[in-house]
Scaffold this motif. Structure first.
Motif, short mmCIF file in Angstrom:
data_model
loop_
_atom_site.label_atom_id
_atom_site.label_comp_id
_atom_site.label_asym_id
_atom_site.label_seq_id
_atom_site.Cartn_x
_atom_site.Cartn_y
_atom_site.Cartn_z
N ARG A 14 0.83 -1.21 0.00
CA ARG A 14 0.00 0.00 0.00
C ARG A 14 0.87 1.26 0.00
N ASP A 15 1.88 1.29 0.87
CA ASP A 15 2.77 2.46 0.95
C ASP A 15 3.51 2.70 -0.37
N LEU A 16 4.03 1.64 -0.95
CA LEU A 16 4.75 1.78 -2.22
C LEU A 16 3.81 2.16 -3.35
N SER A 30 16.27 -2.10 -8.66
CA SER A 30 17.60 -1.58 -8.95
C SER A 30 18.55 -2.04 -7.85
N VAL A 31 19.82 -2.04 -8.15
CA VAL A 31 20.83 -2.35 -7.15
C VAL A 31 21.68 -1.11 -6.94
N ASP A 32 21.70 -0.63 -5.71
CA ASP A 32 22.46 0.57 -5.38
C ASP A 32 23.45 0.21 -4.28
N ARG A 33 24.72 0.23 -4.62
CA ARG A 33 25.77 -0.13 -3.65
C ARG A 33 25.49 -1.47 -2.99
N ALA A 34 25.18 -2.47 -3.82
CA ALA A 34 24.91 -3.85 -3.39
C ALA A 34 23.65 -3.98 -2.55
N GLU A 35 22.80 -2.95 -2.55
CA GLU A 35 21.53 -3.01 -1.83
C GLU A 35 20.40 -2.98 -2.85
N LEU A 36 19.41 -3.88 -2.66
CA LEU A 36 18.25 -3.90 -3.54
C LEU A 36 17.34 -2.72 -3.22
N VAL A 37 16.96 -1.99 -4.25
CA VAL A 37 16.13 -0.82 -4.07
C VAL A 37 15.00 -0.87 -5.10
N LEU A 38 13.77 -0.65 -4.63
CA LEU A 38 12.67 -0.48 -5.56
C LEU A 38 12.67 0.97 -5.99
N VAL A 39 12.55 1.18 -7.30
CA VAL A 39 12.58 2.53 -7.85
C VAL A 39 11.34 2.76 -8.70
N ALA A 40 11.02 4.04 -8.87
CA ALA A 40 9.94 4.45 -9.75
C ALA A 40 10.54 4.82 -11.09
N ILE A 41 9.93 4.35 -12.17
CA ILE A 41 10.38 4.69 -13.51
C ILE A 41 9.20 5.23 -14.32
N LEU A 51 12.30 4.53 -4.18
CA LEU A 51 11.12 4.56 -3.33
C LEU A 51 11.55 4.33 -1.89
N GLU A 52 10.79 4.85 -0.96
CA GLU A 52 11.11 4.67 0.45
C GLU A 52 10.56 3.34 0.93
N HIS A 53 11.45 2.48 1.44
CA HIS A 53 11.04 1.18 1.96
C HIS A 53 12.16 0.60 2.82
N LEU A 54 11.79 -0.37 3.63
CA LEU A 54 12.77 -1.08 4.44
C LEU A 54 13.60 -1.99 3.54
N PRO A 55 14.75 -2.47 4.02
CA PRO A 55 15.57 -3.36 3.21
C PRO A 55 14.79 -4.59 2.74
N ILE A 56 15.11 -5.03 1.54
CA ILE A 56 14.46 -6.19 0.93
C ILE A 56 15.45 -7.35 0.98
N GLY A 57 14.95 -8.53 1.34
CA GLY A 57 15.81 -9.68 1.59
C GLY A 57 16.45 -10.34 0.39
N SER A 58 15.80 -10.29 -0.78
CA SER A 58 16.35 -10.98 -1.94
C SER A 58 15.85 -10.34 -3.23
N PHE A 59 16.55 -10.64 -4.31
CA PHE A 59 16.13 -10.12 -5.60
C PHE A 59 14.76 -10.68 -5.98
N VAL A 60 14.53 -11.96 -5.69
CA VAL A 60 13.24 -12.58 -6.00
C VAL A 60 12.12 -11.85 -5.26
N GLU A 61 12.33 -11.58 -3.99
CA GLU A 61 11.33 -10.85 -3.21
C GLU A 61 11.07 -9.47 -3.81
N ALA A 62 12.14 -8.77 -4.19
CA ALA A 62 12.00 -7.44 -4.79
C ALA A 62 11.21 -7.51 -6.09
N GLU A 63 11.51 -8.50 -6.92
CA GLU A 63 10.79 -8.67 -8.19
C GLU A 63 9.32 -8.99 -7.95
#
Length: 93
Positions: A14-16, A30-41, A51-63
């Motif tokens: 909901r927040d995202l 996206s990957v920013d300095r080895a950290e997974l980040v959800l971005v708006a395009i 986007l503002e969010h807590l750390p994401i555990g894996s690339f699969v989870e982020a996708e």
């Protein structure tokens, strides 16, 4: 760590979704300095917007999160890729 899509927090989604709606954009991973980040395009963005969010555990989870968000925005993966291609041609990354 793999997170089953049913365990992704509805509050997070909901927040995202609210952030994406305000921006009129779709989600991408996206990957920013080895950290997974959800971005708006969006095609007219000069660059992706984190986007503002807590750390994401894996690339699969982020996708999975990005796919769920994009369904809410009415965008499929083919459209997301087309947006990325247009951004790349116009200088956005």
């Amino acid at each position: 760590m793999y997170t089953h899509p049913n365990t992704i927090s509805s509050d997070l989604v909901r927040d995202l979704d609210e952030q994406l709606t305000r921006l009129g954009a779709v989600a991408h991973v996206s990957v920013d300095r080895a950290e997974l980040v959800l971005v708006a395009i969006r095609t007219d963005f000069a660059a992706p917007i984190p986007l503002e969010h807590l750390p994401i555990g894996s690339f699969v989870e982020a996708e999975l999160i990005a796919a769920r968000l994009n369904v809410l925005q009415g965008v499929d993966d083919r459209e997301r890729i087309a947006i990325l291609q247009r951004m790349a041609r116009t200088g956005g990354h």
